[in-house]
Write a protein that holds these residues in place. Structure first.
Motif, mmCIF file in Angstrom:
data_model
loop_
_atom_site.group_PDB
_atom_site.id
_atom_site.type_symbol
_atom_site.label_atom_id
_atom_site.label_comp_id
_atom_site.label_asym_id
_atom_site.label_seq_id
_atom_site.Cartn_x
_atom_site.Cartn_y
_atom_site.Cartn_z
ATOM 1 N N ASP A 1 0.757 -1.077 0.001
ATOM 2 C CA ASP A 1 0.039 -0.181 0.063
ATOM 3 C C ASP A 1 0.812 1.158 -0.013
ATOM 4 O OD1 ASP A 1 -2.548 -1.525 0.003
ATOM 5 O OD2 ASP A 1 -2.951 -1.022 2.025
ATOM 6 N N VAL A 2 1.878 1.207 0.729
ATOM 7 C CA VAL A 2 2.713 2.391 0.978
ATOM 8 C C VAL A 2 3.739 2.390 -0.321
ATOM 9 C CG1 VAL A 2 4.653 3.481 2.154
ATOM 10 C CG2 VAL A 2 2.857 2.747 3.201
ATOM 11 N N PHE A 3 4.438 1.488 -0.428
ATOM 12 C CA PHE A 3 5.651 1.669 -1.546
ATOM 13 C C PHE A 3 5.204 1.266 -2.905
ATOM 14 C CE2 PHE A 3 7.932 -0.005 2.451
ATOM 15 C CZ PHE A 3 8.287 1.542 2.751
ATOM 16 N N VAL A 4 4.029 0.677 -3.197
ATOM 17 C CA VAL A 4 3.876 0.431 -4.651
ATOM 18 C C VAL A 4 2.520 1.507 -4.742
ATOM 19 C CG1 VAL A 4 2.817 -1.287 -6.113
ATOM 20 C CG2 VAL A 4 4.641 -1.982 -4.620
ATOM 21 N N VAL A 5 1.483 1.213 -4.250
ATOM 22 C CA VAL A 5 0.124 2.156 -4.640
ATOM 23 C C VAL A 5 0.352 3.408 -4.179
ATOM 24 C CG1 VAL A 5 -2.270 2.277 -4.080
ATOM 25 C CG2 VAL A 5 -0.989 -0.077 -4.149
ATOM 26 N N GLU A 6 0.657 3.888 -2.911
ATOM 27 C CA GLU A 6 0.745 5.160 -2.628
ATOM 28 C C GLU A 6 1.816 5.895 -3.273
ATOM 29 O OE1 GLU A 6 1.628 7.619 1.360
ATOM 30 O OE2 GLU A 6 0.860 5.886 1.814
ATOM 31 N N GLN A 7 2.924 5.228 -3.468
ATOM 32 C CA GLN A 7 3.951 6.043 -4.306
ATOM 33 C C GLN A 7 4.077 5.812 -5.591
ATOM 34 O OE1 GLN A 7 7.616 5.195 -2.168
ATOM 35 N NE2 GLN A 7 7.098 6.299 -0.066
ATOM 36 N N THR A 8 3.099 5.144 -6.126
ATOM 37 C CA THR A 8 2.912 4.923 -7.514
ATOM 38 C C THR A 8 4.165 4.312 -8.180
ATOM 39 O OG1 THR A 8 3.093 7.051 -8.276
ATOM 40 C CG2 THR A 8 0.728 6.240 -7.996
ATOM 41 N N CYS A 9 4.740 3.166 -7.610
ATOM 42 C CA CYS A 9 6.085 3.083 -7.874
ATOM 43 C C CYS A 9 6.037 1.289 -7.958
ATOM 44 C CB CYS A 9 7.097 3.157 -6.777
ATOM 45 S SG CYS A 9 8.587 2.742 -7.287
ATOM 46 N N PRO A 10 5.814 0.725 -9.214
ATOM 47 C CA PRO A 10 5.777 -0.794 -9.493
ATOM 48 C C PRO A 10 7.379 -1.091 -9.215
ATOM 49 C CG PRO A 10 5.351 0.344 -11.545
ATOM 50 C CD PRO A 10 5.458 1.349 -10.590
ATOM 51 N N TYR A 11 7.728 -2.057 -8.322
ATOM 52 C CA TYR A 11 8.887 -2.470 -8.193
ATOM 53 C C TYR A 11 8.862 -3.862 -7.385
ATOM 54 C CZ TYR A 11 9.154 -1.595 -3.064
ATOM 55 O OH TYR A 11 8.947 -1.580 -1.728
ATOM 56 N N PRO A 12 9.908 -4.535 -7.290
ATOM 57 C CA PRO A 12 9.890 -5.995 -6.847
ATOM 58 C C PRO A 12 9.749 -5.755 -5.230
ATOM 59 C CG PRO A 12 12.215 -5.525 -7.863
ATOM 60 C CD PRO A 12 11.305 -4.350 -8.058
ATOM 61 N N GLU A 13 8.750 -5.486 -4.630
ATOM 62 C CA GLU A 13 8.562 -5.464 -3.251
ATOM 63 C C GLU A 13 9.064 -6.756 -2.581
ATOM 64 O OE1 GLU A 13 7.949 -5.054 0.799
ATOM 65 O OE2 GLU A 13 8.252 -3.410 -0.713
ATOM 66 N N LEU A 14 9.038 -7.813 -3.076
ATOM 67 C CA LEU A 14 9.356 -9.047 -2.309
ATOM 68 C C LEU A 14 10.779 -9.542 -3.022
ATOM 69 C CD1 LEU A 14 5.979 -11.253 -2.653
ATOM 70 C CD2 LEU A 14 6.958 -9.714 -0.666
ATOM 71 N N ASP A 15 11.769 -9.058 -2.360
ATOM 72 C CA ASP A 15 13.418 -9.309 -3.006
ATOM 73 C C ASP A 15 13.880 -10.116 -2.234
ATOM 74 O OD1 ASP A 15 13.426 -8.269 -0.209
ATOM 75 O OD2 ASP A 15 14.280 -6.424 -0.593
ATOM 76 N N CYS A 16 13.139 -11.178 -1.265
ATOM 77 C CA CYS A 16 13.919 -12.308 -1.026
ATOM 78 C C CYS A 16 14.714 -12.260 0.222
ATOM 79 C CB CYS A 16 14.877 -12.901 -2.124
ATOM 80 S SG CYS A 16 13.949 -13.621 -3.541
ATOM 81 N N GLU B 1 16.632 4.980 -7.132
ATOM 82 C CA GLU B 1 16.257 3.831 -6.899
ATOM 83 C C GLU B 1 14.573 3.417 -7.242
ATOM 84 O OE1 GLU B 1 15.837 0.943 -2.913
ATOM 85 O OE2 GLU B 1 17.931 1.818 -3.434
ATOM 86 N N ASP B 2 14.506 2.865 -8.324
ATOM 87 C CA ASP B 2 13.133 2.494 -8.594
ATOM 88 C C ASP B 2 12.436 3.876 -9.132
ATOM 89 O OD1 ASP B 2 13.077 -0.394 -8.402
ATOM 90 O OD2 ASP B 2 13.061 0.076 -6.196
ATOM 91 N N GLY B 3 13.247 4.757 -9.654
ATOM 92 C CA GLY B 3 12.806 5.967 -10.090
ATOM 93 C C GLY B 3 12.738 7.098 -9.099
ATOM 94 N N ILE B 4 13.025 6.773 -7.688
ATOM 95 C CA ILE B 4 12.951 7.780 -6.577
ATOM 96 C C ILE B 4 14.105 8.025 -6.078
ATOM 97 C CG2 ILE B 4 11.964 7.789 -4.308
ATOM 98 C CD1 ILE B 4 9.700 5.809 -4.941
ATOM 99 N N PRO B 5 14.312 9.692 -5.832
ATOM 100 C CA PRO B 5 15.580 9.976 -5.425
ATOM 101 C C PRO B 5 15.875 9.462 -3.716
ATOM 102 C CG PRO B 5 14.667 11.525 -6.409
ATOM 103 C CD PRO B 5 13.583 10.435 -6.272
ATOM 104 N N HIS B 6 17.162 8.736 -3.697
ATOM 105 C CA HIS B 6 17.457 8.102 -2.483
ATOM 106 C C HIS B 6 19.072 8.757 -2.139
ATOM 107 C CE1 HIS B 6 14.118 5.180 -2.908
ATOM 108 N NE2 HIS B 6 14.651 4.622 -1.553
ATOM 109 N N VAL B 7 19.200 8.602 -0.687
ATOM 110 C CA VAL B 7 20.559 8.771 -0.419
ATOM 111 C C VAL B 7 20.796 7.558 0.832
ATOM 112 C CG1 VAL B 7 20.628 11.271 -0.692
ATOM 113 C CG2 VAL B 7 20.008 10.390 1.479
ATOM 114 N N ASP B 8 22.180 7.290 0.976
ATOM 115 C CA ASP B 8 22.732 6.377 1.826
ATOM 116 C C ASP B 8 22.814 7.243 2.906
ATOM 117 O OD1 ASP B 8 22.592 4.087 0.297
ATOM 118 O OD2 ASP B 8 24.604 4.283 -0.318
ATOM 119 N N MET B 9 22.736 6.662 4.225
ATOM 120 C CA MET B 9 22.769 7.388 5.595
ATOM 121 C C MET B 9 23.227 6.362 6.564
ATOM 122 S SD MET B 9 19.457 9.852 5.662
ATOM 123 C CE MET B 9 20.251 11.177 6.836
ATOM 124 N N LEU B 10 23.861 6.889 7.375
ATOM 125 C CA LEU B 10 24.747 6.006 8.400
ATOM 126 C C LEU B 10 24.589 6.477 9.937
ATOM 127 C CD1 LEU B 10 26.643 3.791 9.019
ATOM 128 C CD2 LEU B 10 28.334 5.375 9.008
#
Length: 151
Positions: free
Chosen positions: A26-41, A138-147
Motif C-alpha cells: 500500500d505504501v511503496f507500490v500503490v501510494e508512491q505509484t512505484c511498481p517495483y519488486p517489493e518481495l526481494d528475497c 532507486e526505482d525512479g525515486i531519489p535516495h541517499v545512503d545514511m549512517l
C-alpha cells in the motif's frame, strides 16, 4: 498506544505476514505509484527481523531489521512504513526510534545504515543518521545512503 512485536520471518503468523505485505505494498507500490519488486528475497533470510507496530489490533507501522552484510556492510533498517491514515501524530518517529533500539539489542555496538528517500533526509537526521552518499535513483525515486554511528 503502540504495541511492538519483533519477529523473524519463520515465526510470523499468516495474518501477520498478510498485514505486513499489505502495508508495504500500500505504501511503496500503490501510494508512491512505484511498481517495483517489493518481495526481494531478504525477508526470509536468517537473522532478518520484522518490527510490527499495532494499534487496536491494526498494523499501523513496520520496518525490517537486517544483519550486517545483508543490504549494507553495516546493520540496516529498511522497508520503514506507516499506515497513511495513522500519520501525523509522530508514528514515524516512534517506529524509527523503536527500530534503532531493537537493532542495538540484536547487534550491540554496530552502526546502522539505511537507503533513505531523499525527501526524508531531515527526518532520519533527527534520529542520528548522517548522509553518506550523493543522490541516486532507486526505482525512479531519489535516495541517499545514511549512517548512524555507534553511540
Amino acid at each position: 498506544m503502540i504495541t511492538w512485536k519483533l519477529i523473524p520471518f519463520s515465526q510470523l503468523t499468516n495474518i501477520e505476514l498478510y498485514q505486513l505485505l499489505r502495508l508495504r505494498v500500500d505504501v511503496f507500490v500503490v501510494e508512491q505509484t512505484c511498481p517495483y519488486p517489493e518481495l526481494d528475497c531478504k525477508d526470509t533470510l536468517e537473522g532478518v527481523f520484522h518490527l510490527l507496530g499495532y494499534q487496536d489490533d491494526q498494523l499501523v507501522a513496520c520496518s525490517r531489521l537486517l544483519p550486517k552484510g545483508t543490504s549494507y556492510p553495516s546493520v540496516s533498517i529498511g522497508r520503514v512504513a506507516t499506515l497513511q491514515s495513522a500519520r501525523g501524530n509522530g508514528l514515524g518517529h516512534a517506529l524509527l526510534k523503536q527500530a534503532v533500539i531493537e537493532c542495538q539489542k540484536l547487534w550491540p555496538n554496530e552502526s546502522i545504515e539505511i537507503g533513505a528517500q531523499q525527501h526524508l533526509t531531515n527526518f532520519y537526521q533527527q534520529h542520528g543518521f548522517t548522509q553518506t552518499s550523493e543522490m541516486y535513483l532507486e526505482d525512479g525515486i531519489p535516495h541517499v545512503d545514511m549512517l548512524r554511528e555507534v553511540d
